[in-house]
Scaffold this motif. Structure first.
Motif, mmCIF file in Angstrom:
data_model
loop_
_atom_site.group_PDB
_atom_site.id
_atom_site.type_symbol
_atom_site.label_atom_id
_atom_site.label_comp_id
_atom_site.label_asym_id
_atom_site.label_seq_id
_atom_site.Cartn_x
_atom_site.Cartn_y
_atom_site.Cartn_z
ATOM 1 N N TYR A 50 9.669 37.551 6.224
ATOM 2 C CA TYR A 50 9.157 37.834 4.770
ATOM 3 C C TYR A 50 8.943 39.387 4.402
ATOM 4 O O TYR A 50 9.262 39.695 3.310
ATOM 5 N N LYS A 51 8.474 40.060 5.140
ATOM 6 C CA LYS A 51 8.295 41.440 5.153
ATOM 7 C C LYS A 51 9.623 42.037 4.829
ATOM 8 O O LYS A 51 9.660 42.979 3.892
ATOM 9 N N VAL A 52 10.438 41.901 5.438
ATOM 10 C CA VAL A 52 11.885 42.320 5.582
ATOM 11 C C VAL A 52 12.534 42.098 4.065
ATOM 12 O O VAL A 52 13.051 42.776 3.293
ATOM 13 N N PHE A 53 12.189 40.827 3.432
ATOM 14 C CA PHE A 53 12.827 40.477 2.492
ATOM 15 C C PHE A 53 12.028 41.365 1.253
ATOM 16 O O PHE A 53 12.585 41.747 0.312
ATOM 17 N N ILE A 54 11.072 41.334 1.349
ATOM 18 C CA ILE A 54 10.293 42.083 0.289
ATOM 19 C C ILE A 54 10.424 43.643 0.249
ATOM 20 O O ILE A 54 10.452 44.208 -0.858
ATOM 21 N N ALA A 55 10.690 44.064 1.343
ATOM 22 C CA ALA A 55 11.068 45.535 1.567
ATOM 23 C C ALA A 55 12.301 45.645 0.874
ATOM 24 O O ALA A 55 12.558 46.479 0.240
ATOM 25 N N TYR A 56 13.262 44.714 1.143
ATOM 26 C CA TYR A 56 14.694 44.915 0.508
ATOM 27 C C TYR A 56 14.495 44.645 -1.072
ATOM 28 O O TYR A 56 15.093 45.091 -1.596
ATOM 29 N N LEU A 57 13.712 43.618 -1.561
ATOM 30 C CA LEU A 57 13.618 43.457 -2.980
ATOM 31 C C LEU A 57 12.946 45.087 -3.531
ATOM 32 O O LEU A 57 13.554 45.393 -4.569
ATOM 33 N N VAL A 58 12.070 45.393 -2.999
ATOM 34 C CA VAL A 58 11.455 46.678 -3.557
ATOM 35 C C VAL A 58 12.657 47.665 -3.395
ATOM 36 O O VAL A 58 12.478 48.617 -4.393
ATOM 37 N N LEU A 59 13.314 47.917 -2.325
ATOM 38 C CA LEU A 59 14.473 48.899 -2.324
ATOM 39 C C LEU A 59 15.427 48.690 -3.329
ATOM 40 O O LEU A 59 15.707 49.576 -4.108
ATOM 41 N N MET A 111 4.853 33.810 13.498
ATOM 42 C CA MET A 111 4.985 35.289 13.516
ATOM 43 C C MET A 111 6.306 35.754 13.044
ATOM 44 O O MET A 111 6.488 36.512 12.138
ATOM 45 N N LYS A 112 7.579 34.955 13.385
ATOM 46 C CA LYS A 112 8.809 35.427 13.037
ATOM 47 C C LYS A 112 8.959 35.298 11.613
ATOM 48 O O LYS A 112 9.710 35.980 10.831
ATOM 49 N N LYS A 113 8.487 34.136 11.038
ATOM 50 C CA LYS A 113 8.341 34.176 9.434
ATOM 51 C C LYS A 113 7.774 35.155 8.607
ATOM 52 O O LYS A 113 8.232 35.437 7.733
ATOM 53 N N LEU A 114 6.850 35.586 9.202
ATOM 54 C CA LEU A 114 5.994 36.701 8.669
ATOM 55 C C LEU A 114 6.834 37.885 8.491
ATOM 56 O O LEU A 114 7.057 38.514 7.505
ATOM 57 N N SER A 115 7.454 38.163 9.636
ATOM 58 C CA SER A 115 8.285 39.227 9.835
ATOM 59 C C SER A 115 9.478 39.270 8.850
ATOM 60 O O SER A 115 10.183 40.311 8.064
#
Length: 60
Positions: A7-16, A1-5
Motif C-alpha cells: 500500500y505504501k509503495v502504491f501511494i508513493a508511486y501515485l504521488v510520484l 504487514m506485507k499488505k501495508l508495505s
C-alpha cells in the motif's frame, strides 16, 4: 504487514506520477510531441493522384 508495505509503495508511486504531471503542467512542457505543423501533405508531388489513399491529410 506485507499488505501495508505494498500500500505504501502504491501511494508513493501515485504521488510520484501526479507530481510529475503537476510539474509538467506548471512548466508548460509538452509530453507527447510538439505543435509544429511542418508536415506538407503534397511533398513535392504535382497534379492529382487517384486511387486508394491518394491523398494524405494532416489532422491535428
Amino acid at each position: 504487514m506485507k499488505k501495508l508495505s505494498i500500500y505504501k509503495v502504491f501511494i508513493a508511486y501515485l504521488v510520484l506520477v501526479l507530481s510529475y504531471f503537476v510539474y509538467v503542467n506548471a512548466t508548460g512542457t509538452r509530453i507527447l510531441g510538439d505543435d509544429k505543423e511542418e508536415f506538407d501533405p503534397n511533398e513535392g508531388r504535382t497534379g492529382t493522384s487517384s486511387g486508394y489513399r491518394g491523398s494524405r491529410y494532416y489532422h491535428k
